[in-house]
Design a protein around this motif. Sequence first.
Motif, short mmCIF file in Angstrom:
data_model
loop_
_atom_site.label_atom_id
_atom_site.label_comp_id
_atom_site.label_asym_id
_atom_site.label_seq_id
_atom_site.Cartn_x
_atom_site.Cartn_y
_atom_site.Cartn_z
N SER A 78 0.86 -1.18 0.00
CA SER A 78 0.00 0.00 0.00
C SER A 78 0.90 1.23 0.00
O SER A 78 2.09 1.15 0.34
N GLY A 79 0.34 2.37 -0.37
CA GLY A 79 1.12 3.60 -0.36
C GLY A 79 1.67 3.93 1.01
O GLY A 79 2.84 4.33 1.15
N SER A 80 0.86 3.75 2.05
CA SER A 80 1.32 4.08 3.40
C SER A 80 2.40 3.10 3.87
O SER A 80 3.36 3.51 4.52
N ARG A 81 2.26 1.85 3.53
CA ARG A 81 3.28 0.87 3.92
C ARG A 81 4.60 1.15 3.20
O ARG A 81 5.68 1.05 3.79
N ALA A 82 4.52 1.51 1.92
CA ALA A 82 5.73 1.85 1.17
C ALA A 82 6.38 3.10 1.75
O ALA A 82 7.61 3.15 1.92
N SER A 83 5.57 4.09 2.09
CA SER A 83 6.11 5.33 2.69
C SER A 83 6.81 5.04 4.01
O SER A 83 7.88 5.58 4.29
N HIS A 84 6.20 4.18 4.82
CA HIS A 84 6.81 3.81 6.10
C HIS A 84 8.15 3.10 5.88
O HIS A 84 9.15 3.42 6.53
N ALA A 85 8.18 2.13 4.97
CA ALA A 85 9.40 1.39 4.69
C ALA A 85 10.48 2.33 4.15
O ALA A 85 11.64 2.26 4.59
N VAL A 86 10.12 3.20 3.23
CA VAL A 86 11.09 4.14 2.66
C VAL A 86 11.61 5.09 3.73
O VAL A 86 12.80 5.41 3.77
N ALA A 87 10.75 5.52 4.65
CA ALA A 87 11.20 6.39 5.75
C ALA A 87 12.25 5.68 6.60
O ALA A 87 13.28 6.27 6.96
N ARG A 88 12.01 4.41 6.90
CA ARG A 88 12.97 3.63 7.71
C ARG A 88 14.29 3.45 6.93
O ARG A 88 15.37 3.55 7.50
N LEU A 89 14.17 3.15 5.65
CA LEU A 89 15.38 2.98 4.83
C LEU A 89 16.15 4.30 4.71
O LEU A 89 17.39 4.30 4.72
N ALA A 90 15.44 5.42 4.62
CA ALA A 90 16.08 6.73 4.55
C ALA A 90 16.79 7.05 5.88
O ALA A 90 17.91 7.58 5.88
N GLU A 91 16.14 6.74 6.98
CA GLU A 91 16.76 6.95 8.30
C GLU A 91 18.07 6.18 8.42
O GLU A 91 19.02 6.64 9.06
N ALA A 92 18.12 5.01 7.81
CA ALA A 92 19.32 4.17 7.84
C ALA A 92 20.35 4.59 6.79
O ALA A 92 21.44 4.01 6.72
N GLY A 93 20.00 5.57 5.94
CA GLY A 93 20.92 6.04 4.92
C GLY A 93 20.99 5.16 3.69
O GLY A 93 21.89 5.30 2.87
N LEU A 94 20.01 4.25 3.54
CA LEU A 94 20.05 3.30 2.42
C LEU A 94 19.36 3.83 1.18
O LEU A 94 19.61 3.33 0.07
#
Length: 168
Positions: A78-94
């Motif tokens: 879902s859009g919200s699940r993808a946004s959440h995952a991308v936020a976590r990946l961005a926080e990790a610098g990935l």
Amino acid sequence: MTRTTVTRPAEPAQLFADEQRCTWAALQTMVALVERAVDHDLIRETGLPQSYLHILCRLAEVGGEMRIGDLAVTNGLSGSRASHAVARLAEAGLVSRERLADDRRSVTVTLTEEGMGTLRSAEPTLASSLHQHLFGSLDAEQRGQLQRIAATVSAAMRRSAPDEAPPA
């Protein structure tokens, strides 16, 4: 006079439905068990679940950059699940995120060098886990059958609901 009850076999449609039900149940169980085991191995070794690594993999496959909405569709999220995952990946610098200048509602996600390194370092763990939990219990013919079945069903899904099925 004694009555004899004649038991007729189930209709072929019912037998087929039972076969489908059993196949569906076996498939669901297999997928859940394999996903849980692979996630466990990946989280232990990389700190990331396979759904996050799949996002990094998809980004690498398309040259490193995608709109978040497209990333959601291609990963079956879902859009919200993808946004959440991308936020976590961005926080990790990935990955990095950037709003598009011409459409402030759209966000482009870019795979970073660190993200590509994480993806590469996760490959041996993923390969080992998949061998242990899935492919190692199948012979070469069964692996080929599984691949052909998955490809056939995926292609049919893309043809019947192209807007809902992730691309190849």
